[in-house]
Design an enzyme around this catalytic site. Structure first.
Site, mmCIF file in Angstrom:
data_model
loop_
_atom_site.group_PDB
_atom_site.id
_atom_site.type_symbol
_atom_site.label_atom_id
_atom_site.label_comp_id
_atom_site.label_asym_id
_atom_site.label_seq_id
_atom_site.Cartn_x
_atom_site.Cartn_y
_atom_site.Cartn_z
ATOM 1 N N ILE A 141 0.818 -1.211 0.000
ATOM 2 C CA ILE A 141 0.000 0.000 0.000
ATOM 3 C C ILE A 141 0.853 1.263 0.000
ATOM 4 O O ILE A 141 0.407 2.306 -0.472
ATOM 5 C CB ILE A 141 -1.003 0.016 1.172
ATOM 6 C CG1 ILE A 141 -0.307 0.175 2.526
ATOM 7 C CG2 ILE A 141 -1.878 -1.226 1.161
ATOM 8 C CD1 ILE A 141 -1.291 0.368 3.680
ATOM 9 N N TYR A 200 1.949 -8.852 16.909
ATOM 10 C CA TYR A 200 1.480 -7.939 15.870
ATOM 11 C C TYR A 200 0.213 -7.220 16.316
ATOM 12 O O TYR A 200 0.074 -6.005 16.123
ATOM 13 C CB TYR A 200 1.219 -8.701 14.571
ATOM 14 C CG TYR A 200 0.782 -7.816 13.434
ATOM 15 C CD1 TYR A 200 1.690 -6.968 12.803
ATOM 16 C CD2 TYR A 200 -0.538 -7.810 13.001
ATOM 17 C CE1 TYR A 200 1.292 -6.141 11.770
ATOM 18 C CE2 TYR A 200 -0.949 -6.986 11.965
ATOM 19 C CZ TYR A 200 -0.036 -6.149 11.354
ATOM 20 O OH TYR A 200 -0.442 -5.326 10.332
#
Length: 285
Positions: free
Chosen positions: A16, A157
């Site tokens: 992205i 994460y």
């Protein structure tokens, strides 16, 4: 759209970050791409005819050198998009002594932002933080941010993506009156290489099915779709198009659905803990 801007994007060599760089350059902005891979980062820079910088976020000295170069080259930075990150496999400590997931996704962008503060404040900049869904994230332990007691790649994460939201909220509280605006966002489950190093069965299953023809489009969005959030926030005007300190999903001011994500006291203590861990690295040089 507002005036053309100087936009620095980390993690811009792929995914992205690269997709956002392409759109922002096409819209006429001055784009600066930052990445870990010299080959991939320079390839994007050549494609777009923009400046590029190489920095490995597993090395805090790289982050400090990057900050020095950006300050010297750009007296004005309108947008800093802290997009670099990833989920990794077995617990690994960096050369700086921190767990890799925690350093790459939080400590490095925190340090970069702090070292660029003077430039960001004078520019009345927007600081954007790529986060994730944090609905199922367990309780954060400020005394064990490296997860030495209970390491798992998905847990690490999830925690650091929640920490990105806390960082954004506290950045807004501390510096919005001085001119900085901040937002975190969830780009969706994007089809990129960011989880390629993980050994987590859950993440490998998502990647396996996500890359199957006909199935992937149902589970994972494209990098271009995920980049839309960066582009929209970067080109928008804080206070008019979006609210500083907020968390966004699909261009909407959203509720993170985790009580820790709106805990102002936790955000303050997490910021203080981050500064304590970084110590002398925060000193300008």
């Amino acid at each position: 759209m507002s005036n053309k801007k100087v936009v620095v994007i980390t993690g811009a060599s792929d995914g992205i970050g690269a997709a956002a760089a392409r759109r922002l350059k096409a819209d006429g902005h001055t784009v600066v791409v930052v990445g870990r891979s010299p080959e991939k980062t320079r390839a994007i820079a050549r494609e777009l005819a923009v400046d590029s910088y190489i920095a490995d976020f597993t090395r805090l000295d790289d982050v400090k050198k990057l900050a020095d170069k950006l300050k010297a080259r750009y007296p004005r930075i309108d947008v800093l998009a802290n997009n670099a990150g990833g989920v990794f496999g077995e617990q690994t400590k960096t050369i700086d002594g921190f767990e890799k997931t925690f350093q790459v996704n939080h400590l490095a962008p925190f340090l970069l932002t702090r070292l660029l503060l003077d430039t960001l404040i004078s520019s009345r900049a927007s600081v954007l933080q790529t986060s994730s869904t944090v609905r199922f994230t367990k309780k954060i332990d400020l005394d064990d941010l490296d997860h030495n007691k209970n390491y798992d790649p998905v847990r690490a994460y999830g925690a650091v993506k929640l920490e990105n939201i806390l960082f954004t909220m506290e950045l807004h509280r501390r510096y919005h009156d001085a001119g900085i605006s901040a937002a975190s966002f969830y780009p969706g489950n994007v089809k990129t290489n960011f989880a390629s190093a993980t050994t987590s069965p859950i993440m490998r299953t998502v990647r396996f099915f996500g890359y199957m023809p006909g199935v992937g489009t149902l589970l994972l969005s494209t990098p271009e779709q995920g980049a839309d959030q960066i582009v929209w926030l970067a080109e928008g005007t804080p206070g008019i198009d979006w609210r500083s300190g907020a968390y966004y999903y699909k261009r909407k001011d959203s509720e993170p659905r985790n009580p820790q994500a709106v805990d102002a006291d936790l955000a303050r203590r997490f910021w203080e803990r981050s500064e304590a861990l970084l110590g002398d690295h925060l000193t300008a040089h």
